[in-house]
Scaffold this active site. Structure first.
Site, PDB file in Angstrom:
ATOM      1  CE  LYS A 124      -3.889   1.149  -0.110  1.00  0.00           C
ATOM      2  NZ  LYS A 124      -5.497   0.272  -0.486  1.00  0.00           N
ATOM      3  CG  ASP A 164      -6.913   3.190  -1.080  1.00  0.00           C
ATOM      4  OD1 ASP A 164      -7.597   2.036  -0.962  1.00  0.00           O
ATOM      5  OD2 ASP A 164      -7.398   4.332  -0.357  1.00  0.00           O
ATOM      6  N   GLY A 235     -20.628   7.525   1.915  1.00  0.00           N
ATOM      7  CA  GLY A 235     -19.816   7.769   1.341  1.00  0.00           C
ATOM      8  C   GLY A 235     -19.951   7.615  -0.342  1.00  0.00           C
ATOM      9  N   GLY A 237     -17.615   7.798  -3.281  1.00  0.00           N
ATOM     10  CA  GLY A 237     -16.355   7.476  -3.893  1.00  0.00           C
ATOM     11  C   GLY A 237     -15.894   6.788  -5.077  1.00  0.00           C
ATOM     12  CG  ASN A 238     -12.263   6.223  -6.199  1.00  0.00           C
ATOM     13  OD1 ASN A 238     -12.557   7.039  -7.409  1.00  0.00           O
ATOM     14  ND2 ASN A 238     -10.828   6.637  -5.734  1.00  0.00           N
ATOM     15  CB  VAL A 239     -15.181   1.166  -3.506  1.00  0.00           C
ATOM     16  CG1 VAL A 239     -13.983   1.062  -3.783  1.00  0.00           C
ATOM     17  CG2 VAL A 239     -15.760   1.571  -1.993  1.00  0.00           C
ATOM     18  CB  ALA A 240     -19.972   4.417  -3.055  1.00  0.00           C
ATOM     19  CD1 TRP A 241     -17.665   5.345  -8.722  1.00  0.00           C
ATOM     20  CD2 TRP A 241     -19.442   4.628  -9.945  1.00  0.00           C
ATOM     21  NE1 TRP A 241     -17.452   4.688  -9.043  1.00  0.00           N
ATOM     22  CE2 TRP A 241     -18.331   4.456 -10.427  1.00  0.00           C
ATOM     23  CE3 TRP A 241     -19.445   4.293 -11.218  1.00  0.00           C
ATOM     24  CZ2 TRP A 241     -17.124   3.797 -11.556  1.00  0.00           C
ATOM     25  CZ3 TRP A 241     -19.814   3.396 -12.090  1.00  0.00           C
ATOM     26  CH2 TRP A 241     -18.189   3.369 -12.462  1.00  0.00           C
TER      27      TRP A 241
HETATM   28  O1  2IT Z   1      -8.155  -1.614  -1.509  1.00  0.00           O
HETATM   29  C1  2IT Z   1      -7.826  -2.390  -2.780  1.00  0.00           C
HETATM   30  O2  2IT Z   1      -7.308  -3.280  -2.537  1.00  0.00           O
HETATM   31  C2  2IT Z   1      -7.019  -1.350  -3.544  1.00  0.00           C
HETATM   32  N1  2IT Z   1      -7.669   0.119  -3.037  1.00  0.00           N
HETATM   33  C3  2IT Z   1      -7.378  -1.152  -4.643  1.00  0.00           C
HETATM   34  C4  2IT Z   1      -5.794  -2.026  -5.227  1.00  0.00           C
HETATM   35  C5  2IT Z   1      -5.835  -3.024  -6.407  1.00  0.00           C
HETATM   36  O3  2IT Z   1      -4.971  -3.061  -6.038  1.00  0.00           O
HETATM   37  O4  2IT Z   1      -6.533  -2.836  -7.527  1.00  0.00           O
END
Ligand code: 2IT
Length: 445
Positions: A124, A164, A235, A237-241
């Site tokens: 990360k 992320d 939220g 963001g990138n995942v909520a939508w």
């Molecule tokens: O928390 C996660 O799994 C991500 N932010 C995606 C990580 C990735 O390498 O696609």
């Protein structure tokens, strides 16, 4: 292994790293019993080795803002464990970013990536850079300055970062452009790339879609479907939508979204138009939700509050770590919530998880539920290595298969004697066992 002893030692070595220590404790408690049945793990000190990152890079990121002022941020990359494959994991750009948060995320990533069945290690990274209110040009300059340091540590067979919180397609584009210039090569060193330069179809929505495929499995296991269920999402963001879109497509009614300003309750539920409106709002580097309530009649904005006070069938924390605490969990359980699935990493506090498990409420952790994101990153790496692009159906089919396999692993390792599925335990044990075996086989390195 003695968890308390190990934790005392870690607290001494890494004082104050509370998110990291929280994530480690959760995994060790889950695996303790199984671990102690494997003397080869103890002999090889797997627990002591797995909790420490292989290495951590921190670097200074100086850049110039639109007013000509010099800004200084900190950049990080935590390469946690590459026993299963190249280091893999996202980059987070958020004012709250610190080493503890990135170590917790990197640690979780090891087991999540193991669950995907794909050959990826855990890592990360990120920065305390705050994208809110920044211009496009500032974001580009920051990403370029960040990559000017990071590029030395990454590579398509070494370490493959992605997005992320605060890092989406636009940031990946700027980061990739700079990497390509510095490294003099065009390789798939990042995932989440644009479709014109090696990205994979489905990757942008994969975390949210995968999460809903997983929730669908959880419900089917209890003879239920998403049809007609009310859903609280936090939220946007990138995942909520993606989660909101897929849940809506499958007949559920998403009645909340939230931001740092509060949450919106929309009893009519989200639809394509409302989701598109929010995506446009976010494209202007804004993460608030209050304007939604002004734009769409019948919805109400609650300033400074969290959506967990709304009575719903399904709760999906999609924002950030520890966003759902013990009080929130009690409210949800009192309101008869049926299923709680973390789409954010470590979205629930340990107290909240205890409440769900004690009340036998279906609960699944982020490392299982949100693994579709990194899994699709893995599929992007495969396509880049083969130098071709798969059609949407192929990527989506594989994502489905992977989410089903993760669900199966949770059932296998997490079903309790009374039939309750402890998804947290299941995910932790399944992920840990794979990495631990691989470490034993590869010796002390
Ligand atoms: O928390 C996660 O799994 C991500 N932010 C995606 C990580 C990735 O390498 O696609």
């Amino acid at each position: 292994m003695n968890v308390d002893q190990l934790m005392t030692e870690l607290e001494r070595k890494h004082p104050g790293e509370k998110e990291y220590l929280q994530a480690v404790r959760e995994v060790l408690v889950s695996v303790e019993e199984v671990y102690n049945r494997h003397p080869e793990f103890e002999a090889m000190k797997i627990a002591e080795r797995i909790v420490e990152p292989d290495r951590v890079f921190t670097f200074k990121v100086p850049w110039v803002d639109d007013r000509g002022q010099v800004q200084v941020n900190i950049g990080y990359r935590v390469q946690f464990n590459n026993a299963l494959g190249p280091y893999k994991g996202g980059l987070r750009f958020h004012a709250s970013v610190n080493l503890s948060i990135l170590k917790f995320l990197g640690f979780e990533q090891i087991f999540k990536n193991a669950l995907t069945t794909l050959p990826m290690g855990g890592a990360k990274g990120g920065s305390d850079f705050n994208p809110r209110g920044k211009s496009d040009a500032e974001i580009m300059r920051f990403c370029q300055a960040f990559m000017l340091e990071l590029w030395r540590y990454i590579g398509p067979e070494t370490d493959v970062p992605a997005g992320d919180i605060g890092v989406g397609g636009r940031e990946i584009g700027y980061l990739y452009g700079m990497y390509r210039k510095l490294a003099h090569e065009n390789t798939g060193v990042l995932t989440g790339k644009g479709m014109t330069y090696g990205g994979s179809l489905v990757r942008p929505e994969a975390t949210g879609f995968g999460a809903i495929y997983f929730v669908k499995q959880m419900l089917e296991d209890k003879g239920e479907t998403l049809e007609g269920k009310t859903v609280a999402i936090s939220g946007f963001g990138n995942v909520a939508w993606g989660a909101a879109l897929k849940a809506t497509e499958l007949g559920a009614k998403v009645v909340t979204i939230s931001g740092p300003d509060g949450y919106v309750y929309d009893p009519a539920g989200l639809n394509r138009e409302k989701i598109d409106y929010m995506l446009e709002l976010r494209a202007s580097n804004n993460d608030v939700v209050a304007p939604y309530a002004e734009r769409f009649a019948g919805s109400t904005f609650y300033a400074g509050r969290k959506p967990w006070e709304v009575k719903v069938d399904i709760a999906l924390p999609c924002a950030t770590q520890n966003e759902l605490d013990g009080d929130d969990a009690r409210k949800l359980v009192d309101n008869g919530v049926f299923c709680v699935a973390e789409v954010s990493n470590m979205g629930c506090t340990p107290e909240a998880i205890d409440i769900f498990i004690a009340s036998r409420t279906m609960y699944a952790p982020g490392k299982a539920v949100n693994a579709g994101g990194v899994a699709t990153s893995g599929l992007e790496m495969t396509q880049n290595a083969m130098k071709l692009n798969w059609p949407r159906e192929e990527v989506d089919d594989r994502l489905h298969q992977i989410m089903n396999s993760i669900h199966g692993a949770c059932l296998e390792y997490g079903t309790e004697p009374d039939g309750y599925v402890n998804y947290m335990k299941g995910a932790n044990i399944a992920g840990f066992m794979k990495v631990a075996r691989s470490m034993v086989e590869q010796g002390v390195i």
